[in-house]
Motif scaffolding. Structure first.
Motif, PDB file in Angstrom:
ATOM      1  N   GLN A 182      -7.176   3.331   6.415  1.00 33.56           N
ATOM      2  CA  GLN A 182      -7.017   1.661   6.675  1.00 33.56           C
ATOM      3  C   GLN A 182      -6.557   1.654   8.045  1.00 33.56           C
ATOM      4  N   SER A 196       2.459   1.802  -3.466  1.00 40.01           N
ATOM      5  CA  SER A 196       1.215   2.250  -4.289  1.00 40.01           C
ATOM      6  C   SER A 196       1.098   4.000  -4.296  1.00 40.01           C
ATOM      7  N   HIS A 203       4.663  -3.904  -5.806  1.00 41.13           N
ATOM      8  CA  HIS A 203       3.193  -3.687  -5.459  1.00 41.13           C
ATOM      9  C   HIS A 203       2.286  -4.522  -5.916  1.00 41.13           C
ATOM     10  N   LEU A 241       0.887  -1.171   0.172  1.00 40.34           N
ATOM     11  CA  LEU A 241       0.122  -0.024   0.078  1.00 40.34           C
ATOM     12  C   LEU A 241       0.931   1.298   0.015  1.00 40.34           C
ATOM     13  N   GLY A 256      -5.993   5.307   1.611  1.00 45.95           N
ATOM     14  CA  GLY A 256      -4.770   4.417   2.248  1.00 45.95           C
ATOM     15  C   GLY A 256      -4.731   4.855   3.582  1.00 45.95           C
TER      16      GLY A 256
END
Length: 591
Positions: free
Chosen positions: A501, A51, A79, A48, A498
């Motif tokens: 999370q 990315s 990734h 993550l 992101g």
């Protein structure tokens, strides 16, 4: 040491007696599942972050000096490979497969607990070998996650010295771990079901994981042999995939190899891999929808056969990834046709999910929100897949951002929706605590809406001809100014999604200490894992005696029943299970 009675026999249970044997070198399928989950989540967070770094470069080019072209292509490669193989495959099969198969089948554990333990530690070794490539001279490979030769092993490609070797060795180790675990799952499903648990009484979660495991056992060998062959090309100078080639003005010693052969081997694994991830997601989301809509799954047998049909057809569609490789047009026509055919059983599942929700008593709790979010996302990704499955449309869209948008919707966001929904759904059983519902809903809405802000614009970028895998677009005349504006907005959305999370992780960890007691069956579910005598289930799962299975997995809202659900181990009045596992009523006839 404990002894338990099973059908007039006494089974010896080797209870772990030390911390190390209970939580580290554990042979308990539940502990192994959590080990898989923690390891996969950790390496997934790394992917993550990678990315996010890629998006920073695309959204705000030339702003961050530490992101150069070499780093960028290494980030792309790591990734993609981590997300597809080391996160999603490991989570669905190693995590949910390990935890749920014995519990949902009424078994005490996997049939080979020691081999189950080894499968996790070999998987961990594969992850460590992969991550080690960040710390060697030259860094990890930057060949792209598909690892196409000859580029992958030629000088000038990032990580062509040690990075590509560590990637290939890691994949080989991972396949060994998967094979050990996969044989365990298949054998457990076929041999360790409790009395009365016929194949057509198994929850669809088990059917999805079982079929996906079969696919993996058949498809991963193609990746294994291609990895071994490319390793030999790189180390010993063989020419399995390497043609006669000039690199940096120098004629290399390779001759006679076929790069397209690698593509065939890779995608013969690669497309079943889509369904190795998707089929467990299909099964899990079926269970979530039925439980939280308080309604039996619509067309259970049709759903089972759709899962099996998708699994079989997934082996005859691989070359739709290769339309631009120069294949014969008739070859392309065949794979375009099979691609459209596989959409039929997939559509059947979508219709059945929709009809399961129809007039159901829907409870919009967090697991249900993620399950419904999966349906939206998967349908969207599937529809764009119909475009890419047709040769005439795929050729101009190939290697554009349309492919990135499609692939992430159907293979990234949709399965992760199920992962989140499943974790929220089974969290009370795994921990005995309830999570924070408000934080869960914030996590859902930001993730669900945010992913559409990320991937819907990518389809538009693809139609404009924006190529994927480019470090910088430069002053490209055919691209309007809106491309850079969209890339910036996509990056901001990706960073927000992101970051949210972290709320998910905080919710899971804090609820372990502050969560309310969940009780044995907070959702009122029918499947056997919710009927264990202890929550969380202890070693051996079932205490003195294994449960019997008297009914299918989806007896919700049964007319005339005392409750709105009937658990699988709840017998009809006077019913018994004979030695063949058949439920019989008081007059001896099958019930």
């Amino acid at each position: 040491m404990a002894y338990v009675a099973i059908a007039d026999q006494v089974q010896e249970l080797h209870d772990p007696t030390t911390f190390i044997r209970k939580y580290i070198w554990s042979q308990d399928h539940k502990v192994i599942a959590i080990q898989y989950g923690i390891t996969a989540t950790a390496v997934g967070l790394l992917a993550l972050v990678l990315s996010g770094l890629m998006r920073l470069q695309l959204g705000f080019p030339d702003t961050f000096s530490f992101i150069d072209p070499v780093n960028y292509y290494q980030f792309i490669t790591m990734h993609g490979m981590i997300m597809v193989i080391y996160l999603l495959t490991a989570l669905f099969l190693g995590g949910f497969g390990n935890y749920l198969i014995p519990l949902q089948l009424g078994a005490r554990d996997m049939v080979f607990p020691y081999m189950n333990m080894l499968s996790y530690w070999i998987y961990l070794l594969a992850v460590l070998v992969l991550v080690a490539s960040f710390f060697i001279p030259g860094g990890p490979t930057g060949a792209g996650w598909t690892l196409y030769p000859p580029q992958a092993i030629l000088p000038g490609t990032p990580g062509a010295d040690g990075g590509i070797l560590l990637m290939l060795v890691s994949l080989i180790i991972f396949i060994v771990a998967f094979t050990m675990g996969g044989l365990n799952y298949v054998t457990t499903v076929l041999q360790a079901r409790t009395r009365g648990m016929t194949l057509m009484r198994m929850p669809l979660t088990v059917w999805g994981i079982f079929t996906a495991t079969d696919l993996g056992l058949l498809a991963f060998p193609a990746l294994l042999v291609s990895g071994v062959m490319m390793t030999l090309d790189r180390v010993l100078g063989t020419s399995f995939f390497m043609p006669a080639v000039v690199s940096m003005g120098e004629q290399l010693d390779y001759a006679g190899g076929s790069p397209v052969l690698f593509q065939h081997l890779f995608w013969f694994f690669g497309h079943p891999e889509v369904y190795i991830v998707a089929l467990p997601a299909f099964g899990i989301v079926s269970d979530l929808l039925s439980t939280h809509a308080r309604k039996n799954i619509f067309g259970y047998r049709m759903m089972v056969w759709a899962i099996v049909a998708i699994g079989g057809l997934s082996f005859v569609v691989w070359a739709h990834h290769m339309y631009v490789s120069g294949m014969n047009p008739y070859f392309g026509f065949f794979f375009a046709t099979t691609t459209l055919i596989i959409a039929i059983p997939t559509a059947i599942k979508v219709y059945n999910w929709t009809l399961t929700l129809w007039r159901g008593n829907i409870h919009l709790r967090v697991p249900m929100l993620f399950a419904i979010g999966f349906i939206f996302t998967f349908v969207h990704g599937g529809l764009t897949g119909l475009f890419l499955g047709n040769v005439i449309v795929d050729i101009p869209l190939s290697d554009t951002y349309f492919v990135v948008g499609h692939f992430h919707m159907v293979m990234g966001v949709a399965p992760l929706m199920v992962v989140f929904g499943a974790i929220y759904h089974w969290y009370p059983k795994m921990t005995g605590k309830m999570f924070n519902e408000t934080l869960g809903k914030i996590h859902f809405w930001v993730t669900f809406l945010g992913t559409y802000f990320i991937y819907l614009p990518m389809h538009y970028l693809g139609f404009l001809g924006v190529p994927r895998r480019y470090f910088a677009l430069g002053n490209t005349e055919f691209l309007p100014d809106s491309v850079q504006s969209l890339n910036a907005s996509i990056t901001v959305s990706a960073l927000i999604v992101g970051s949210v999370q972290l709320i998910f992780l905080y919710n899971l960890i804090s609820s372990l200490f502050k969560g309310k007691p969940a009780g044995p069956n907070p959702w009122g579910a029918t499947t056997l894992e919710w009927q264990t005598p202890d929550t969380p289930p202890t070693h051996g799962n079932w205490g003195p005696a294994l449960p019997g299975c008297y009914r299918w997995a989806y007896d919700y809202s049964v007319p005339g029943a005392e409750w709105d659900f009937l658990p699988q181990n709840f017998p009809p009045e006077g019913a018994t299970i004979d030695s063949d596992g058949i439920v019989r009523s008081t007059d001896g006839t099958p019930a």
